[in-house]
Design a protein around this motif. Sequence first.
Motif, PDB file in Angstrom:
ATOM      1  N   LYS A 114     -41.909 -30.890 -32.965  1.00  0.00           N
ATOM      2  CA  LYS A 114     -42.282 -32.127 -33.666  1.00  0.00           C
ATOM      3  C   LYS A 114     -41.168 -33.180 -33.573  1.00  0.00           C
ATOM      4  O   LYS A 114     -41.444 -34.353 -33.393  1.00  0.00           O
ATOM      5  N   TYR A 115     -39.915 -32.744 -33.718  1.00  0.00           N
ATOM      6  CA  TYR A 115     -38.791 -33.683 -33.705  1.00  0.00           C
ATOM      7  C   TYR A 115     -37.891 -33.406 -32.504  1.00  0.00           C
ATOM      8  O   TYR A 115     -37.611 -32.253 -32.208  1.00  0.00           O
ATOM      9  N   LYS A 266     -41.094 -29.589 -41.822  1.00  0.00           N
ATOM     10  CA  LYS A 266     -40.917 -30.798 -42.648  1.00  0.00           C
ATOM     11  C   LYS A 266     -39.587 -31.493 -42.360  1.00  0.00           C
ATOM     12  O   LYS A 266     -39.152 -32.361 -43.115  1.00  0.00           O
ATOM     13  N   ASN A 267     -38.887 -31.039 -41.307  1.00  0.00           N
ATOM     14  CA  ASN A 267     -37.585 -31.585 -40.913  1.00  0.00           C
ATOM     15  C   ASN A 267     -36.498 -31.334 -41.959  1.00  0.00           C
ATOM     16  O   ASN A 267     -35.480 -32.022 -41.991  1.00  0.00           O
ATOM     17  N   LYS A 268     -36.704 -30.381 -42.868  1.00  0.00           N
ATOM     18  CA  LYS A 268     -35.640 -30.000 -43.808  1.00  0.00           C
ATOM     19  C   LYS A 268     -34.879 -28.828 -43.201  1.00  0.00           C
ATOM     20  O   LYS A 268     -34.950 -27.689 -43.683  1.00  0.00           O
ATOM     21  N   THR A 330     -30.268 -28.971 -33.532  1.00  0.00           N
ATOM     22  CA  THR A 330     -31.195 -28.062 -32.867  1.00  0.00           C
ATOM     23  C   THR A 330     -32.230 -28.835 -32.069  1.00  0.00           C
ATOM     24  O   THR A 330     -32.419 -30.026 -32.264  1.00  0.00           O
ATOM     25  N   ASN A 331     -32.894 -28.116 -31.171  1.00  0.00           N
ATOM     26  CA  ASN A 331     -34.040 -28.657 -30.442  1.00  0.00           C
ATOM     27  C   ASN A 331     -34.931 -27.485 -30.066  1.00  0.00           C
ATOM     28  O   ASN A 331     -34.562 -26.324 -30.288  1.00  0.00           O
ATOM     29  N   TRP A 332     -36.085 -27.772 -29.482  1.00  0.00           N
ATOM     30  CA  TRP A 332     -37.026 -26.672 -29.205  1.00  0.00           C
ATOM     31  C   TRP A 332     -36.430 -25.649 -28.257  1.00  0.00           C
ATOM     32  O   TRP A 332     -36.733 -24.453 -28.372  1.00  0.00           O
ATOM     33  N   PHE A 333     -35.566 -26.074 -27.341  1.00  0.00           N
ATOM     34  CA  PHE A 333     -35.061 -25.126 -26.365  1.00  0.00           C
ATOM     35  C   PHE A 333     -34.106 -24.109 -27.006  1.00  0.00           C
ATOM     36  O   PHE A 333     -34.100 -22.939 -26.646  1.00  0.00           O
TER      37      PHE A 333
ATOM     38  N   VAL B 179     -37.276 -32.848 -18.197  1.00  0.00           N
ATOM     39  CA  VAL B 179     -38.438 -33.531 -18.762  1.00  0.00           C
ATOM     40  C   VAL B 179     -38.241 -33.923 -20.226  1.00  0.00           C
ATOM     41  O   VAL B 179     -37.979 -35.080 -20.531  1.00  0.00           O
ATOM     42  N   THR B 180     -38.307 -32.950 -21.150  1.00  0.00           N
ATOM     43  CA  THR B 180     -38.373 -33.361 -22.561  1.00  0.00           C
ATOM     44  C   THR B 180     -37.092 -34.016 -23.066  1.00  0.00           C
ATOM     45  O   THR B 180     -37.137 -34.885 -23.920  1.00  0.00           O
ATOM     46  N   HIS B 181     -35.927 -33.560 -22.605  1.00  0.00           N
ATOM     47  CA  HIS B 181     -34.680 -34.108 -23.143  1.00  0.00           C
ATOM     48  C   HIS B 181     -33.821 -34.739 -22.061  1.00  0.00           C
ATOM     49  O   HIS B 181     -32.597 -34.754 -22.156  1.00  0.00           O
TER      50      HIS B 181
END
Lengths: 352, 352, 352
Positions: A114-115, A266-268, A330-333, B179-181
Amino acid sequence: MYKVFFLMIAIGFPLSVLGSLLHWPVVLLFIIYCLTIVALASFMGRATESIAIHTGPRVGGLLNATFGNAVELIIAFFALKAGLITVVLASLTGSVIGNLLLVMGLSFFIGGIKYKRQTFNVFDARHNSGLLVFAVLVAFVIPEIFSQEMEPKNTYTLSVGISIILILLYLAALYFKLVTHRGVYQTSDTENEAVEQEEAEWGKKKAILILLLATLAVAYVSESLVHTFEEVGEAFGWTELFIGVIVVAIVGNAAEHASAIIMAYKNKMDIAVEIAVGSTLQIAMFVAPLLVLISFFFEKPMSLVFTVPELIAMVTAVLLAIVISNDGETNWFEGATVLAAYFIMGIGFFLL
Amino acid sequence: MYKVFFLMIAIGFPLSVLGSLLHWPVVLLFIIYCLTIVALASFMGRATESIAIHTGPRVGGLLNATFGNAVELIIAFFALKAGLITVVLASLTGSVIGNLLLVMGLSFFIGGIKYKRQTFNVFDARHNSGLLVFAVLVAFVIPEIFSQEMEPKNTYTLSVGISIILILLYLAALYFKLVTHRGVYQTSDTENEAVEQEEAEWGKKKAILILLLATLAVAYVSESLVHTFEEVGEAFGWTELFIGVIVVAIVGNAAEHASAIIMAYKNKMDIAVEIAVGSTLQIAMFVAPLLVLISFFFEKPMSLVFTVPELIAMVTAVLLAIVISNDGETNWFEGATVLAAYFIMGIGFFLL
Amino acid sequence: MYKVFFLMIAIGFPLSVLGSLLHWPVVLLFIIYCLTIVALASFMGRATESIAIHTGPRVGGLLNATFGNAVELIIAFFALKAGLITVVLASLTGSVIGNLLLVMGLSFFIGGIKYKRQTFNVFDARHNSGLLVFAVLVAFVIPEIFSQEMEPKNTYTLSVGISIILILLYLAALYFKLVTHRGVYQTSDTENEAVEQEEAEWGKKKAILILLLATLAVAYVSESLVHTFEEVGEAFGWTELFIGVIVVAIVGNAAEHASAIIMAYKNKMDIAVEIAVGSTLQIAMFVAPLLVLISFFFEKPMSLVFTVPELIAMVTAVLLAIVISNDGETNWFEGATVLAAYFIMGIGFFLL
């Protein structure tokens, strides 16, 4: 959500009692027990929250710190009583890697979808990193290595010594966080104030009553649950180790897992990380040593000596978690990386 | 420089063919093969660069990620085909410690002699640290430890599972980066733009043709090379392990080593570190698991189980590299430290 | 304070001589020797300081780097001469964990009780982290692991090779710190200038004379001390390992311990950390390898191969120290954590 949990208890608990009496098939009972415990755990969590709000942050912090992993403690208590030391150590291992890798990984991954970038408090992360290294790399590794060249009776003595030190340091950590350095490392005051001014869901008495009843119910179902492990393992081809590391750990932590992921979404991120790492530390510095001390009164005392695969899984999980969370971002990866580590360990324990 | 490489190929390749047919002394052949491969590798590198510029950064990134260690992959492929599993694992180990310690060490040291302090992108360094811990400390350590208490057939199953996860995460890392980042963590945009606007040395078709021919030639010479290891080992008193860890690894990576050091000397530390660490990750997360999967079709399947000295060398190399590169700053002394670690391991493998 | 030490020498040294001649009870002699050495060490420290001020920072830095752990070196020398290799390796281990955990822990804890947050130079901490990982995780772990699959005679060869590399890198570190990068990473210049302009307590000649006499006296008492270990161990139920790791290490480092803690109490955290970590590095990169090289001339050469518990204690101590000191900030709780780790190891070595 809570209605579902309420229904699960309203149906699951009577079925648990009935099923045990009527000797239903063990695998069915196992599933009923697990679901009932997950639902009860969510009620214990809500009750603890409410009491914490009524009693203020200090007593509340203490409450969370002792009741936060009550379910695991209860299951482990009955497994210990039944002499299933292998399962107890495995479930502690599973809680550590489950919280650090599965919960943190899912939080980072789902939040990260999401973020683009999420951040959390770097001071807390570093404080926790020190404790993770202390608890897992020092307090768990030392007895493992030293016990190999030690007389067996000394191994338990060493475990008791380490357990007392772990619990004392755990209490010191609470004192540090709730008293001497309360708010010192806070970065986002407003958010924290908001949390503290939250209204309690239940009145104090009601919450205490619910906590009491749910705890008793968990205890009752857990005692039945631990006696299903052997047959369930045979039915599914699972070892005791796999049941402990993966199954028990997920059941015992399901409620927390859910709330951490919701917070990440919720990005918390601060709260999500706090749940994942805080719960790990509670297992390693409070639940595990407490079980060592309690086991003194049982037939077989339990030393703090994990199997080598368990220990290596925990050590590498801690190192990965520290390196990944070190930058407070952090990030999805990063989530995917941590999850991948959990899957690798899961396959490993399955094949063991 | 390139003229020298061209000459080396123009002379070395015919000599390789001739020497094999005429059964020249093995040690002489070994030297001819090695030099020819080093020269061919440099042409493969240039061809890949040119194609990457023509195809744009995404496909180019993917190309670099697959062809960047093609030489090692080819040598390892033929060693695997010849049943030399020890040499394959050793050469993977050698690539990891060679890239992390020898290449990074030389870059830091030589760059540091010219410049007092050099800096590189801290975000990339941390991203890479997480992957290094994941690949080496989790994905390599787990099968090693778990296999000791596992039925042999499960060890290969575990290795296959881990290999698939490693390759998937490697692809995810490319997706994340390209791609994403893409550009999210860039600090010095201008420099990167400059790199991207670089002109290709060769036209697209010419580059593809050169890449194809050089790859075929490397394959031909590599197949001969792996059959010299045994006799060369006897002649010099080297074990298979030493040949794999030190000799094969240096031959397979020579071209990259050179470009990393040149970049460091030009104060382009970002690129130097990216070559060293990127290449390590490619070996650990792509080449190694790919070889495990390929080995399924050969007589002896290869599990992802290194010897204990190999594993410890890689683990300590990773920890040292992370601690040293954590601050995004280098100097000659950090280079000397990292090089010293490589020498210690080199002596260790020589004496083993 | 110094008067007490002077008295201790004035009484202790004659008693040491007398007691040895009259064959007093060994435990009594052991106590006299230990106290005398602690007092003499403090005089050696003061003399080195004075000479350092007279000779300027470069020669002074070199002096501190060689004489800083002279007492341990001398005790270890005589233990080595007496063939007590176990005790020597144990005392090196004890110096490493003692400096990293006990000294640093006490400094952080006692300083942290007075000050809420204390800071120290992050650049130095990171520079030192790299060296700690190099010395302990690479240079100590590699011979341990590799020696298990190595012919015994090669183990000593490997140890000699590693020792030479360690000493060379130690000298390079001095060159880096005192010559090429002197002052480059300084954050608080004024404080450092102040230190350098300090007045010497003693004149140059007087200081050299005191250093010489105190060193000779330490040598004399140390030679007697090492011969008491066996009987003292029997009397107290201590193993050789425990005497080496805990007792010898505390006696050999007592003077430094005291000054580090005093500095922490004065909020000079930079100096406290520098003493703790600098002393650890000196042991690991100078004293230990020097003893390996010296042992060549004795009956039993000493390889750089610690027992597994010793190695694990050092490795986990290093990892804990790095994670704790990584942020350049301390508080009482970080001190408590580090001390707790020391107690766990102490119990472990006691029970071994």
